[in-house]
Scaffold this motif. Structure first.
Motif, PDB file in Angstrom:
ATOM      1  N   GLU A 111      -8.413 -34.713 -22.654  1.00 32.54           N
ATOM      2  CA  GLU A 111      -7.967 -36.204 -22.193  1.00 32.54           C
ATOM      3  C   GLU A 111      -8.585 -36.737 -21.092  1.00 32.54           C
ATOM      4  N   ASN A 112      -8.792 -35.552 -20.235  1.00 27.23           N
ATOM      5  CA  ASN A 112      -9.267 -36.224 -18.853  1.00 27.23           C
ATOM      6  C   ASN A 112     -11.068 -36.023 -18.578  1.00 27.23           C
ATOM      7  N   THR A 113     -11.516 -35.379 -19.580  1.00 23.76           N
ATOM      8  CA  THR A 113     -13.057 -35.113 -19.559  1.00 23.76           C
ATOM      9  C   THR A 113     -13.480 -35.062 -18.154  1.00 23.76           C
ATOM     10  N   PRO A 114     -13.200 -34.051 -17.359  1.00 22.62           N
ATOM     11  CA  PRO A 114     -13.769 -33.912 -16.103  1.00 22.62           C
ATOM     12  C   PRO A 114     -15.324 -34.329 -16.189  1.00 22.62           C
ATOM     13  N   TRP A 115     -16.022 -33.904 -16.935  1.00 21.72           N
ATOM     14  CA  TRP A 115     -17.582 -34.091 -17.078  1.00 21.72           C
ATOM     15  C   TRP A 115     -17.831 -35.365 -16.863  1.00 21.72           C
ATOM     16  N   ALA A 116     -16.827 -36.564 -17.386  1.00 19.58           N
ATOM     17  CA  ALA A 116     -17.179 -37.891 -17.516  1.00 19.58           C
ATOM     18  C   ALA A 116     -16.902 -38.382 -16.173  1.00 19.58           C
ATOM     19  N   LEU A 117     -15.814 -37.867 -15.496  1.00 22.22           N
ATOM     20  CA  LEU A 117     -15.288 -38.171 -14.320  1.00 22.22           C
ATOM     21  C   LEU A 117     -16.487 -37.861 -13.328  1.00 22.22           C
ATOM     22  N   ALA A 118     -17.063 -36.662 -13.383  1.00 22.73           N
ATOM     23  CA  ALA A 118     -18.088 -36.199 -12.536  1.00 22.73           C
ATOM     24  C   ALA A 118     -19.126 -37.307 -12.528  1.00 22.73           C
ATOM     25  N   LYS A 119     -19.447 -37.526 -13.828  1.00 25.81           N
ATOM     26  CA  LYS A 119     -20.730 -38.477 -14.128  1.00 25.81           C
ATOM     27  C   LYS A 119     -20.433 -39.984 -13.430  1.00 25.81           C
ATOM     28  N   ASP A 120     -19.281 -40.354 -13.587  1.00 25.26           N
ATOM     29  CA  ASP A 120     -19.052 -41.686 -12.969  1.00 25.26           C
ATOM     30  C   ASP A 120     -18.804 -41.606 -11.667  1.00 25.26           C
ATOM     31  N   GLY A 121     -18.895 -40.476 -10.879  1.00 22.19           N
ATOM     32  CA  GLY A 121     -18.429 -40.591  -9.627  1.00 22.19           C
ATOM     33  C   GLY A 121     -16.871 -40.810  -9.248  1.00 22.19           C
ATOM     34  N   ASN A 122     -16.273 -40.592 -10.364  1.00 21.70           N
ATOM     35  CA  ASN A 122     -14.747 -40.638  -9.907  1.00 21.70           C
ATOM     36  C   ASN A 122     -14.076 -39.274  -9.255  1.00 21.70           C
ATOM     37  N   GLU A 123     -14.534 -39.163  -8.034  1.00 22.47           N
ATOM     38  CA  GLU A 123     -14.176 -38.186  -7.397  1.00 22.47           C
ATOM     39  C   GLU A 123     -12.631 -37.679  -7.036  1.00 22.47           C
ATOM     40  N   ALA A 124     -12.146 -38.728  -6.850  1.00 21.78           N
ATOM     41  CA  ALA A 124     -10.460 -38.488  -6.350  1.00 21.78           C
ATOM     42  C   ALA A 124      -9.899 -37.899  -7.715  1.00 21.78           C
ATOM     43  N   ARG A 125     -10.184 -38.736  -8.885  1.00 25.89           N
ATOM     44  CA  ARG A 125      -9.773 -38.255 -10.347  1.00 25.89           C
ATOM     45  C   ARG A 125     -10.027 -36.739 -10.660  1.00 25.89           C
ATOM     46  N   LEU A 126     -11.246 -36.474 -10.251  1.00 27.36           N
ATOM     47  CA  LEU A 126     -11.720 -35.100 -10.548  1.00 27.36           C
ATOM     48  C   LEU A 126     -10.986 -34.162  -9.589  1.00 27.36           C
ATOM     49  N   ASN A 127     -10.766 -34.385  -8.456  1.00 30.72           N
ATOM     50  CA  ASN A 127     -10.110 -33.580  -7.538  1.00 30.72           C
ATOM     51  C   ASN A 127      -8.778 -33.157  -8.250  1.00 30.72           C
ATOM     52  N   THR A 128      -8.062 -34.315  -8.621  1.00 33.35           N
ATOM     53  CA  THR A 128      -6.448 -34.040  -9.046  1.00 33.35           C
ATOM     54  C   THR A 128      -6.731 -33.046 -10.355  1.00 33.35           C
ATOM     55  N   VAL A 129      -7.481 -33.526 -11.265  1.00 35.01           N
ATOM     56  CA  VAL A 129      -7.522 -32.849 -12.482  1.00 35.01           C
ATOM     57  C   VAL A 129      -8.018 -31.459 -12.195  1.00 35.01           C
ATOM     58  N   LEU A 130      -9.046 -31.130 -11.460  1.00 31.95           N
ATOM     59  CA  LEU A 130      -9.223 -29.478 -11.090  1.00 31.95           C
ATOM     60  C   LEU A 130      -7.955 -29.024 -10.424  1.00 31.95           C
ATOM     61  N   TYR A 131      -7.712 -29.664  -9.569  1.00 32.76           N
ATOM     62  CA  TYR A 131      -6.359 -29.074  -8.712  1.00 32.76           C
ATOM     63  C   TYR A 131      -5.162 -28.628  -9.899  1.00 32.76           C
ATOM     64  N   HIS A 132      -4.893 -29.283 -10.927  1.00 31.31           N
ATOM     65  CA  HIS A 132      -3.745 -29.437 -11.921  1.00 31.31           C
ATOM     66  C   HIS A 132      -4.192 -28.182 -12.637  1.00 31.31           C
ATOM     67  N   LEU A 133      -5.352 -28.067 -12.983  1.00 30.36           N
ATOM     68  CA  LEU A 133      -5.766 -27.004 -14.054  1.00 30.36           C
ATOM     69  C   LEU A 133      -5.714 -25.590 -13.364  1.00 30.36           C
ATOM     70  N   VAL A 134      -6.177 -25.683 -12.166  1.00 23.37           N
ATOM     71  CA  VAL A 134      -6.100 -24.204 -11.457  1.00 23.37           C
ATOM     72  C   VAL A 134      -4.526 -23.725 -11.276  1.00 23.37           C
ATOM     73  N   GLU A 135      -3.904 -24.916 -10.733  1.00 25.48           N
ATOM     74  CA  GLU A 135      -2.356 -24.385 -10.395  1.00 25.48           C
ATOM     75  C   GLU A 135      -1.785 -24.268 -11.594  1.00 25.48           C
ATOM     76  N   MET A 136      -1.989 -24.771 -12.846  1.00 26.66           N
ATOM     77  CA  MET A 136      -1.371 -24.460 -14.060  1.00 26.66           C
ATOM     78  C   MET A 136      -1.676 -22.967 -14.496  1.00 26.66           C
ATOM     79  N   LEU A 137      -3.011 -22.801 -14.432  1.00 27.07           N
ATOM     80  CA  LEU A 137      -3.448 -21.596 -14.869  1.00 27.07           C
ATOM     81  C   LEU A 137      -2.678 -20.490 -13.958  1.00 27.07           C
ATOM     82  N   ARG A 138      -2.570 -20.638 -12.668  1.00 23.26           N
ATOM     83  CA  ARG A 138      -2.012 -19.549 -12.066  1.00 23.26           C
ATOM     84  C   ARG A 138      -0.533 -19.073 -12.520  1.00 23.26           C
ATOM     85  N   LEU A 139       0.106 -20.451 -12.751  1.00 22.60           N
ATOM     86  CA  LEU A 139       1.550 -20.182 -13.177  1.00 22.60           C
ATOM     87  C   LEU A 139       1.637 -19.693 -14.584  1.00 22.60           C
TER      88      LEU A 139
END
Ligand code: MSP
Length: 514
Positions: free
Chosen positions: A428-456
């Motif tokens: 749903e969040n398509t990080p690759w598209a966020l990166a392509k569009d230069g949407n850095e803030a949103r990409l940060n949030t998505v990556l953070y949430h993925l890592v923290e979810m995986l850890r838990l």
């Protein structure tokens, strides 16, 4: 502040045969609970061991022309080698031939005598050696087993016994036991087994023969060593032996929180054992859970068919964690199940390789590609981020609730829900598209949430797959996970991963099984 004690036990396994699938099943289940309760910072006592006495073991030794203790030593070493290979973290390992156990059995016997619960008479009836069970003529007749002289339970031959015997006044405890079962709805699980025990007790309890004179391999009756104490009285007492009871009247670990057993030994645990404890004026265990039986590729395991699944063979092909996961995921605890290699491979590939494995690989690969493996700061949260956090938090609560009822498969399923949520979150969040569009803030949030979810997710999976969970944590945290104090207080809860923490590039933890 001293932490809450948690005492979980497995049955003690007869040493007449090598360990098989049925034995590892209960022990793995107990280990998952022990590990989960350690994560909750509780003071866990996890007991397993072996049952060395009785006619069955004596006969098995005779068949091999060795002494029972030699047979026991041989099989014990198999168990003691096996448990670490399966990542079992028992606190103690009881052998019923140990002096500490003889002492405990004697103390128990004396308590029963002092309570007036033991008397001497003549036993006349039938005995099933494989089950170590007494049967009356009427019971055989009612089960239509008298003509063929077969055991109503295991259908193998029973033998006629007539000998002097001590008896335990089981009949006296019928009403108190019924009252206890009725007043404690969680005492026997699952519900169907509880009803089975209720019906059995309501139909009337007869006094139980508790000594034998026609063989010698066991604990002698105090002051009357022509008799050996019935192997079930001996074996059940093991749960107290390791606590220094009943010589001592109490222990922080008694009453046990949970006796895990197979359905075939329910009557001994849910009828004889509580009655013995009542007679000895000791508290009853809080819960007895009887799980179902495994068949193998649709067939009953048996020594004669030679199809008993040996853990050593399984471990030659599959990692311990994969076996642990499969056994507890495949079948609801309490139900019977079938072990098949196809089912194991299917579950592994779809749930471990595809769902969890992919989620970890994709997430860490994107973190590496877009942020050089450094965890970015989560920025403004959107509804889908909050939904992911809420799901993770609900998972933590619900896994605990499921495990408190020994619903292992539901606990695993609850973790899988978050894993599937995580995979959807990526779509749903398509990080690759966020990166392509230069949407850095949103990409940060998505990556953070993925890592923290995986850890838990890794933390919740820890009791089930301790090695895989540590391997996941190692990739997520890049620190030696052995050094982490793994408990929910320190590592549970959203937000423990911090911006600036570094992860590793992904290495597949669940490669596909071909
Ligand atoms: N020594 C007794 C237990 C005494 S406990 C105070 C005994 N030992 S056993 O070695 O015969 O069985 C131990 C456990 O293995 C039982 O809980 C039994 O249900 C379990 N299993 C044996 N075969 C099994 C399967 N095929 N499937 C699942 N569990 C099975 O009984």
């Amino acid at each position: 502040m001293p932490s809450t004690p948690y005492y979980v036990t497995t049955p003690i396994y007869y040493v007449n045969d090598e360990p098989h699938l049925g034995h590892i099943y209960t022990t793995i289940a107990a280990d998952v609970l022990a590990r989960h309760h350690r994560l909750m910072n509780e003071d866990v006592f996890f007991l397993t061991g072996v049952d060395e006495h009785g006619q069955k073991v004596q006969q098995a030794a005779e068949a091999q022309n060795i002494q029972p203790i030699e047979l026991a030593d041989k099989v014990v070493s198999r168990y003691q080698q096996l448990w670490p290979e399966l990542a079992i973290t028992n606190t103690d390992f009881i052998r019923t031939s140990e002096p500490r156990h003889h002492q405990a059995v004697h103390a128990m016997w004396k308590k029963l005598c002092a309570a007036g619960a033991i008397y001497k008479d003549i036993y006349e009836g039938w005995y099933c050696v494989p089950c170590e069970t007494f049967w009356t003529e009427t019971q055989l007749n009612d089960a239509e087993c008298l003509e063929d002289k077969k055991c109503p339970d295991c259908k193998r031959s029973v033998e006629k016994v007539q000998e002097e015997s001590y008896f335990f006044r089981l009949s006296q405890y019928q009403e108190p036991l019924l009252e206890h079962i009725r007043n404690h709805p969680d005492f026997i699980a699952p519900e169907s087994r509880r009803n089975e025990v209720l019906r059995f007790v309501e139909s009337g309890l007869r006094d139980l023969s508790v000594s034998r004179t026609t063989f010698s391999w066991g604990v002698p009756v105090p002051d009357d060593d022509a008799h050996v104490i019935y192997v079930w009285i001996d074996a059940l007492t093991n749960y107290l032996t390791v606590l220094g009871m009943p010589e001592h009247d109490q222990s922080p670990y008694w009453p046990a929180d949970l006796h895990l057993i197979g359905k075939d030994i329910l009557r001994f645990h849910a009828v004889y054992w509580p009655c013995m404890l009542m007679a000895a004026d000791l508290p009853l265990p809080k819960r007895i859970f009887a799980h179902g039986w495994w068949t193998v590729e649709g067939e009953k395991m048996s020594k004669s068919k030679g199809n008993a699944l040996r853990p050593s063979d399984l471990l030659a092909h599959y990692e311990a964690d994969v076996l642990r996961y499969f056994l507890l995921r495949e079948v609801p605890f309490g139900a019977d199940g079938d072990f098949s290699y196809d089912a194991l491979k299917m579950r592994y590939n779809s749930e471990l390789a595809n769902d969890i494995g992919n989620l970890l690989n994709r997430s860490l690969a994107m973190l590496k590609k877009y942020r050089n493996s450094i965890v970015p700061e989560s920025q403004t949260e959107e509804a889908c981020d909050r939904a992911l956090i809420a799901d993770v938090e609900a998972m933590q609560r619900e896994v605990d609730q499921h495990l408190s009822k020994q619903a292992f498969h539901l606990a695993i399923e609850r973790i899988s829900i978050v894993v599937r949520h995580g995979n959807r979150y990526i779509e749903e969040n398509t990080p690759w598209a966020l990166a392509k569009d230069g949407n850095e803030a949103r990409l940060n949030t998505v990556l953070y949430h993925l890592v923290e979810m995986l850890r838990l997710v890794a933390v919740q999976l820890h009791p089930f797959m301790p090695n895989k969970s540590l391997a996941m944590l190692e990739q997520i945290l890049t620190i030696n996970p052995e050094n982490i104090h793994l408990n929910f207080h320190d590592v549970g809860g959203w937000g423990k991963v911090k911006a600036g923490d570094t992860c590793l590039a992904p290495t597949p933890i669940f490669p596909r099984m071909e």
